[in-house]
Design a protein around this motif. Structure first.
Motif, PDB file in Angstrom:
ATOM      1  N   LEU A  79       6.996  11.702  -8.142  1.00  0.00           N
ATOM      2  CA  LEU A  79       5.892  11.141  -7.341  1.00  0.00           C
ATOM      3  C   LEU A  79       5.238  12.226  -6.500  1.00  0.00           C
ATOM      4  CD1 LEU A  79       7.455   7.910  -5.694  1.00  0.00           C
ATOM      5  CD2 LEU A  79       5.949   7.994  -7.700  1.00  0.00           C
ATOM      6  N   VAL A  80       3.929  12.136  -6.367  1.00  0.00           N
ATOM      7  CA  VAL A  80       3.211  12.975  -5.410  1.00  0.00           C
ATOM      8  C   VAL A  80       2.874  12.075  -4.223  1.00  0.00           C
ATOM      9  CG1 VAL A  80       1.147  14.350  -4.956  1.00  0.00           C
ATOM     10  CG2 VAL A  80       2.281  14.489  -7.189  1.00  0.00           C
ATOM     11  N   VAL A  81       3.300  12.502  -3.050  1.00  0.00           N
ATOM     12  CA  VAL A  81       3.186  11.672  -1.847  1.00  0.00           C
ATOM     13  C   VAL A  81       2.215  12.335  -0.880  1.00  0.00           C
ATOM     14  CG1 VAL A  81       4.501  10.713   0.091  1.00  0.00           C
ATOM     15  CG2 VAL A  81       5.573  10.915  -2.171  1.00  0.00           C
ATOM     16  N   LEU A  82       1.088  11.690  -0.645  1.00  0.00           N
ATOM     17  CA  LEU A  82       0.129  12.229   0.315  1.00  0.00           C
ATOM     18  C   LEU A  82       0.482  11.686   1.691  1.00  0.00           C
ATOM     19  CD1 LEU A  82      -3.237  11.791  -1.649  1.00  0.00           C
ATOM     20  CD2 LEU A  82      -1.444  13.511  -1.936  1.00  0.00           C
ATOM     21  N   ALA A  83       0.688  12.578   2.626  1.00  0.00           N
ATOM     22  CA  ALA A  83       1.100  12.161   3.969  1.00  0.00           C
ATOM     23  C   ALA A  83       0.241  12.916   4.985  1.00  0.00           C
ATOM     24  CB  ALA A  83       2.584  12.461   4.170  1.00  0.00           C
ATOM     25  N   TRP A  97      -0.997  12.432 -12.417  1.00  0.00           N
ATOM     26  CA  TRP A  97       0.013  11.617 -11.724  1.00  0.00           C
ATOM     27  C   TRP A  97      -0.453  10.170 -11.545  1.00  0.00           C
ATOM     28  CZ3 TRP A  97       0.331  16.870 -11.003  1.00  0.00           C
ATOM     29  CH2 TRP A  97       1.607  17.417 -11.199  1.00  0.00           C
ATOM     30  N   LYS A  98      -1.221   9.687 -12.497  1.00  0.00           N
ATOM     31  CA  LYS A  98      -1.718   8.310 -12.421  1.00  0.00           C
ATOM     32  C   LYS A  98      -0.540   7.336 -12.302  1.00  0.00           C
ATOM     33  CE  LYS A  98      -5.346   5.538 -14.523  1.00  0.00           C
ATOM     34  NZ  LYS A  98      -6.250   5.502 -13.382  1.00  0.00           N
ATOM     35  N   GLY A  99      -0.609   6.479 -11.309  1.00  0.00           N
ATOM     36  CA  GLY A  99       0.478   5.526 -11.098  1.00  0.00           C
ATOM     37  C   GLY A  99       1.670   6.147 -10.393  1.00  0.00           C
ATOM     38  N   ALA A 100       1.576   7.423 -10.076  1.00  0.00           N
ATOM     39  CA  ALA A 100       2.701   8.128  -9.457  1.00  0.00           C
ATOM     40  C   ALA A 100       2.222   9.007  -8.298  1.00  0.00           C
ATOM     41  CB  ALA A 100       3.425   8.966 -10.496  1.00  0.00           C
ATOM     42  N   MET A 101       1.081   8.643  -7.741  1.00  0.00           N
ATOM     43  CA  MET A 101       0.596   9.361  -6.562  1.00  0.00           C
ATOM     44  C   MET A 101       0.272   8.332  -5.485  1.00  0.00           C
ATOM     45  SD  MET A 101      -2.633  11.943  -6.060  1.00  0.00           S
ATOM     46  CE  MET A 101      -2.057  13.176  -7.185  1.00  0.00           C
ATOM     47  N   LEU A 102       0.879   8.515  -4.321  1.00  0.00           N
ATOM     48  CA  LEU A 102       0.734   7.541  -3.240  1.00  0.00           C
ATOM     49  C   LEU A 102       0.042   8.157  -2.036  1.00  0.00           C
ATOM     50  CD1 LEU A 102       4.345   6.135  -3.444  1.00  0.00           C
ATOM     51  CD2 LEU A 102       2.285   4.775  -3.820  1.00  0.00           C
ATOM     52  N   ASN A 103      -0.663   7.293  -1.305  1.00  0.00           N
ATOM     53  CA  ASN A 103      -1.265   7.727  -0.045  1.00  0.00           C
ATOM     54  C   ASN A 103      -0.959   6.682   1.016  1.00  0.00           C
ATOM     55  OD1 ASN A 103      -2.926   9.283   1.696  1.00  0.00           O
ATOM     56  ND2 ASN A 103      -4.595   7.837   1.393  1.00  0.00           N
ATOM     57  N   LYS A 132      -8.460  -7.738  15.926  1.00  0.00           N
ATOM     58  CA  LYS A 132      -7.250  -7.965  16.720  1.00  0.00           C
ATOM     59  C   LYS A 132      -5.989  -7.507  15.992  1.00  0.00           C
ATOM     60  CE  LYS A 132      -9.659  -9.791  19.959  1.00  0.00           C
ATOM     61  NZ  LYS A 132     -10.081  -8.845  21.021  1.00  0.00           N
ATOM     62  N   VAL A 133      -6.127  -7.272  14.697  1.00  0.00           N
ATOM     63  CA  VAL A 133      -4.994  -6.801  13.902  1.00  0.00           C
ATOM     64  C   VAL A 133      -5.457  -5.609  13.068  1.00  0.00           C
ATOM     65  CG1 VAL A 133      -3.324  -7.366  12.091  1.00  0.00           C
ATOM     66  CG2 VAL A 133      -4.019  -9.124  13.721  1.00  0.00           C
ATOM     67  N   THR A 134      -4.687  -4.549  13.114  1.00  0.00           N
ATOM     68  CA  THR A 134      -4.928  -3.437  12.205  1.00  0.00           C
ATOM     69  C   THR A 134      -3.622  -3.236  11.447  1.00  0.00           C
ATOM     70  OG1 THR A 134      -5.653  -1.131  12.024  1.00  0.00           O
ATOM     71  CG2 THR A 134      -4.428  -1.711  14.024  1.00  0.00           C
ATOM     72  N   GLY A 135      -3.329  -2.046  10.990  1.00  0.00           N
ATOM     73  CA  GLY A 135      -2.059  -1.891  10.292  1.00  0.00           C
ATOM     74  C   GLY A 135      -1.986  -0.647   9.447  1.00  0.00           C
ATOM     75  N   VAL A 136      -1.159  -0.738   8.421  1.00  0.00           N
ATOM     76  CA  VAL A 136      -0.882   0.402   7.554  1.00  0.00           C
ATOM     77  C   VAL A 136      -0.995  -0.053   6.102  1.00  0.00           C
ATOM     78  CG1 VAL A 136       0.885   2.060   6.854  1.00  0.00           C
ATOM     79  CG2 VAL A 136       0.739   1.342   9.244  1.00  0.00           C
ATOM     80  N   THR A 137      -1.567   0.803   5.285  1.00  0.00           N
ATOM     81  CA  THR A 137      -1.648   0.524   3.846  1.00  0.00           C
ATOM     82  C   THR A 137      -1.047   1.687   3.076  1.00  0.00           C
ATOM     83  OG1 THR A 137      -3.718  -0.695   4.157  1.00  0.00           O
ATOM     84  CG2 THR A 137      -3.220   0.054   1.913  1.00  0.00           C
ATOM     85  N   VAL A 138      -0.174   1.377   2.137  1.00  0.00           N
ATOM     86  CA  VAL A 138       0.278   2.383   1.178  1.00  0.00           C
ATOM     87  C   VAL A 138      -0.333   1.995  -0.165  1.00  0.00           C
ATOM     88  CG1 VAL A 138       2.233   3.453  -0.001  1.00  0.00           C
ATOM     89  CG2 VAL A 138       2.432   2.799   2.413  1.00  0.00           C
ATOM     90  N   HIS A 139      -1.038   2.941  -0.768  1.00  0.00           N
ATOM     91  CA  HIS A 139      -1.701   2.606  -2.036  1.00  0.00           C
ATOM     92  C   HIS A 139      -1.541   3.738  -3.046  1.00  0.00           C
ATOM     93  CE1 HIS A 139      -5.271   5.230  -1.364  1.00  0.00           C
ATOM     94  NE2 HIS A 139      -4.991   5.038  -0.098  1.00  0.00           N
ATOM     95  N   LEU A 140      -1.698   3.365  -4.291  1.00  0.00           N
ATOM     96  CA  LEU A 140      -1.723   4.368  -5.353  1.00  0.00           C
ATOM     97  C   LEU A 140      -3.079   5.058  -5.300  1.00  0.00           C
ATOM     98  CD1 LEU A 140      -0.051   2.193  -8.107  1.00  0.00           C
ATOM     99  CD2 LEU A 140       0.846   4.371  -7.273  1.00  0.00           C
ATOM    100  N   VAL A 141      -3.075   6.317  -5.635  1.00  0.00           N
ATOM    101  CA  VAL A 141      -4.325   7.081  -5.570  1.00  0.00           C
ATOM    102  C   VAL A 141      -4.977   7.064  -6.948  1.00  0.00           C
ATOM    103  CG1 VAL A 141      -5.311   9.359  -5.170  1.00  0.00           C
ATOM    104  CG2 VAL A 141      -3.405   8.555  -3.766  1.00  0.00           C
ATOM    105  N   ASP A 142      -6.235   6.641  -6.979  1.00  0.00           N
ATOM    106  CA  ASP A 142      -6.987   6.820  -8.218  1.00  0.00           C
ATOM    107  C   ASP A 142      -8.285   7.551  -7.894  1.00  0.00           C
ATOM    108  OD1 ASP A 142      -8.601   4.861  -7.195  1.00  0.00           O
ATOM    109  OD2 ASP A 142      -7.978   3.312  -8.606  1.00  0.00           O
ATOM    110  N   GLU A 143      -9.212   7.531  -8.843  1.00  0.00           N
ATOM    111  CA  GLU A 143     -10.419   8.357  -8.683  1.00  0.00           C
ATOM    112  C   GLU A 143     -11.232   7.955  -7.465  1.00  0.00           C
ATOM    113  OE1 GLU A 143      -9.750   6.377 -11.340  1.00  0.00           O
ATOM    114  OE2 GLU A 143      -8.623   7.939 -12.383  1.00  0.00           O
ATOM    115  N   GLU A 144     -11.086   6.723  -7.037  1.00  0.00           N
ATOM    116  CA  GLU A 144     -11.900   6.256  -5.912  1.00  0.00           C
ATOM    117  C   GLU A 144     -11.131   6.367  -4.602  1.00  0.00           C
ATOM    118  OE1 GLU A 144     -14.914   3.080  -6.241  1.00  0.00           O
ATOM    119  OE2 GLU A 144     -13.571   2.408  -7.820  1.00  0.00           O
ATOM    120  N   TYR A 145     -11.635   7.195  -3.759  1.00  0.00           N
ATOM    121  CA  TYR A 145     -10.994   7.464  -2.477  1.00  0.00           C
ATOM    122  C   TYR A 145     -10.641   6.184  -1.708  1.00  0.00           C
ATOM    123  CZ  TYR A 145     -10.169  11.037   1.011  1.00  0.00           C
ATOM    124  OH  TYR A 145      -9.583  11.914   1.864  1.00  0.00           O
TER     125      TYR A 145
END
Ligand code: GRF
Length: 208
Positions: A79-83, A97-103, A132-145
């Protein structure tokens, strides 16, 4: 053999630290095989070196993307992990790394994402809008930012009178919980993808 990770980071690297801590504490079955950054003074590189993880500064320049790609190919992570990585990844690297890159993004996508939505700007925009609510998202990275398939989201309350910095700190704490957890889902092979819909087998906090 445990899952191998390459982490790309431009900043302080607190998310990288959360990942390294989770590995050290046995909550995450992974090995970080490479930390790479576009910033020579990134705290993330320092944190990696401290625990003997390979840390590479990729010097900005015309062939930056090619050099980064070559480095990743050599490290060959699962996995490639963008942090907190603040550069656009090339289509070639995303494709490999399609399907294997996270942000990880410090808001609930698709709100407060896209161009200019990074760092403190995200939290300023959240407060300006008045949600009133925000948060965190972990998503797979594809061509669209910031638009790739969402793997996990966690809400964080916005408090009256929050400053962007206070909100950022609260969100960051949640980032540190969710990223290692999501990586463990991948380590255990629990994540599947159907189109852009991600499913996770078992209950979220299962650790096996
Ligand atoms: C985090 O808020 C992350 O969501 C964003 O950049 C920040 C990085 O923080 N993409 P750190 O470098 O992990 O401390």
């Amino acid at each position: 053999m445990s899952q191998t990770l390459a982490v790309l980071a431009s900043g302080g690297g607190s998310n990288l630290q959360a990942i390294l801590d989770a590995i050290a504490e046995g909550r995450l079955d992974s090995e970080v095989v490479l930390v790479a950054s576009n910033k020579e003074d990134a705290g993330a590189l320092e944190r990696a070196r401290k625990v003997g993880v390979r840390a590479e500064w990729v010097e900005p320049g015309d062939d930056y993307n090619e050099r980064l790609h070559a480095l990743l190919l050599e490290a060959d992570p699962d996995l490639v992990v963008l942090a907190g990585y603040l550069k656009l990844i090339s289509a070639e690297t995303v494709g490999h790394w399609k399907g294997a890159m996270l942000n990880i993004h410090p808001a609930l996508l698709p709100s407060f994402g896209g161009k200019g939505m990074y760092g403190i700007h995200v939290h300023e925009a959240v407060l300006e809008y008045g949600v009133k609510v925000t948060g965190v998202t972990v998503h797979l990275v594809d061509e669209e930012y910031d638009r790739g398939p969402i793997v996990a989201q966690m809400p964080v309350a916005v408090h009256d009178g929050d400053t962007p910095e206070q909100l950022q700190q609260r969100v960051l704490k949640t980032e540190h919980e969710i990223y290692p957890l999501v990586l463990q889902w991948f380590a255990k092979g629990r994540v599947s993808l159907d189109g852009r819909i991600v499913s996770v087998a078992g209950s979220p906090n299962d650790n096996d």
